[in-house]
Design an enzyme around this catalytic site. Structure first.
Site, PDB file in Angstrom:
ATOM      1  CD  GLU A 101     -20.266   3.953  26.761  1.00 19.76           C
ATOM      2  OE1 GLU A 101     -20.486   3.571  25.465  1.00 19.76           O
ATOM      3  OE2 GLU A 101     -20.690   4.454  27.273  1.00 19.76           O
ATOM      4  CB  CYS A 114     -13.898   9.553  32.446  1.00 23.53           C
ATOM      5  SG  CYS A 114     -15.647  10.024  32.773  1.00 23.53           S
ATOM      6  CB  CYS A 121     -27.510   7.410  36.726  1.00 19.99           C
ATOM      7  SG  CYS A 121     -27.566   8.696  37.620  1.00 19.99           S
ATOM      8  CB  CYS A 125     -29.261  14.836  35.183  1.00 21.07           C
ATOM      9  SG  CYS A 125     -28.566  15.280  37.073  1.00 21.07           S
ATOM     10  CB  CYS A 128     -26.933  13.457  32.372  1.00 23.18           C
ATOM     11  SG  CYS A 128     -25.774  12.398  32.792  1.00 23.18           S
ATOM     12  CG  ASN A 306     -20.027  16.888  25.142  1.00 19.02           C
ATOM     13  OD1 ASN A 306     -19.677  17.965  24.054  1.00 19.02           O
ATOM     14  ND2 ASN A 306     -19.623  16.535  26.158  1.00 19.02           N
ATOM     15  CB  CYS A 359     -18.859  15.529  29.690  1.00 21.33           C
ATOM     16  SG  CYS A 359     -18.865  15.206  31.937  1.00 21.33           S
TER      17      CYS A 359
END
Ligand code: SAH
Length: 381
Positions: A101, A114, A121, A125, A128, A306, A359
């Protein structure tokens, strides 16, 4: 200079090559160097992906490129979501057996792209969404550039252009160092008579979860871009719990590397700090953050968390739940920080949260292809 056989392989993506590399390629194929510049203009400024359509290039050159296995990558756009507020547009692309994305963020006179650097990933984390996908693969330079080209085309629909780039989409950019820096070099170069989406280093930021070897490498690199470090906690105990990478490279080392970056580049590093209710938002955290950064020339960007909600394919309770603090806590944190440092402290407004484009919300369940087991989701790390 590399020969044609080494610069082109079965999968050479011409979109991921700099003008000088395209010139070398032209020479290798028996053409004058300027043919490489024409190729660059077609790809980066005209946005052309079909070699056949590049009619001012000799047919033998185009055929030579194709015979050598060269092509121009183009990410297939699967979905586009425009936020109701008009402040963000999210793009979902297919990138060879993986989805990524990108988000175009509208903010006063800024249009920020962005971009993603990886499919998924590896850093896991805990807060996330992308971390939940686990690592799938690195994107190529051409695929990173192509995200910008497509966002640039969307901005151009309104007579606008992309003014800033942040490597804050999916992935850890410093774990895909070569492709990310190659892409940013290409982007810096794209300015020309036909106005490609060139963005200068002053308006480009690479954001890292704190992969120290990558920060040190970027410090020595002649690519002059902004660096943001996702600090997100003020003690190693908290940071380790949120970001496993902290076990290897703790806070003190990141602060030292930030100073090294400033000393070398003359650019203040930005520390991103995600506020999570009851986890990172206490008065003590605000004071500690002020103390940690007091003698360091830096900026601090506060990002209210978020919330992720249930992602498709992921059990709602499969992961730890973090919450955004109440507004009054967010304001108190920022106020305390401002009172205790001389730094520029910014509070990031969420743009695009209504389309899951804020984010840390970028997440994609991998498609399962016919005859294969569905890809595992939500088992990062
Ligand atoms: N891997 C890089 C870039 C991608 S994340 C990095 O870690 O910096 C971009 C930013 O979003 C980081 O600062 C990260 O801490 C933050 N972030 C991740 N998930 C978030 C969430 N759910 N809410 C708010 N910010 C989040």
């Amino acid at each position: 200079m590399p020969s044609a056989t080494s610069t082109t392989s079965a999968h050479t993506d011409l979109k991921g090559l700099l003008p000088e590399q395209l010139r070398a390629l032209a020479i290798d194929l028996g053409e004058p160097a300027y043919r490489g510049d024409q190729l660059f203009t077609w790809i980066q400024q005209q946005g052309e992906c079909s070699l056949a359509a590049m009619t001012n290039l000799p047919k033998r050159f185009r055929e030579g490129l194709m015979a050598a296995g060269a092509s121009v990558s183009h990410l297939q756009l699967l979905e586009r979501h425009d936020s109701a507020t008009g402040m963000a547009v999210k793009f979902l692309f297919e990138a060879d057996a993986g989805q990524i994305e990108s988000v175009l963020i509208v903010d006063r006179d800024r249009r920020t792209a962005c971009l993603s650097s990886q499919v998924g990933c590896a850093l896991d984390c805990k807060f996330c969404a992308t971390g939940r996908m686990g690592f799938k693969r690195n994107l190529g330079a051409g695929q990173i550039v192509d995200q910008l080209l497509q966002l640039h085309a969307a901005a151009a629909e309104h007579g606008e252009r992309v003014t800033n780039i942040v490597m804050m989409g999916m992935g850890e950019p410093l774990l895909n160092y070569d492709e990310v820096t190659q892409a940013l070099r290409i982007i810096r170069h794209s300015e020309g008579p036909t106005a490609g989406p060139a963005v200068g280093g002053r308006r480009i930021t690479i954001s890292t979860a704190g992969y120290l070897p990558g920060i040190l490498r970027l410090t020595e690199d002649d690519l002059n871009v902004g660096l943001a470090i996702s600090l997100n906690a003020t003690t190693d105990a908290i940071r380790e719990r949120l970001m496993p990478i902290n076990r290897k490279w703790p806070i003190a080392e990141l602060l030292q590397a930030a100073r090294g970056y400033f000393d070398r580049k003359g650019r203040r590093v930005t520390f991103e700090y995600v506020l999570m209710d009851g986890v990172t938002d206490s008065d003590e955290d605000a004071t500690r953050l002020a103390v940690l950064t007091r003698s360091l020339p830096c900026k601090i960007n506060i990002i209210p968390y978020n919330e992720l909600g249930a992602s498709p394919g992921v059990e709602a309770d499969a992961f730890e739940d973090f919450r955004r603090p109440p507004k009054i806590r967010i304001e108190a944190f920022v106020r305390r920080l401002r009172e205790n440092t001389g730094h520029t402290v910014t509070l990031r407004e969420s743009r695009g949260s209504d389309i899951g484009a804020a984010c840390g919300q970028l997440y994609r369940q991998q498609e399962s292809r016919a005859g294969e087991q569905p890809a595992a989701v939500g088992v990062a790390g």
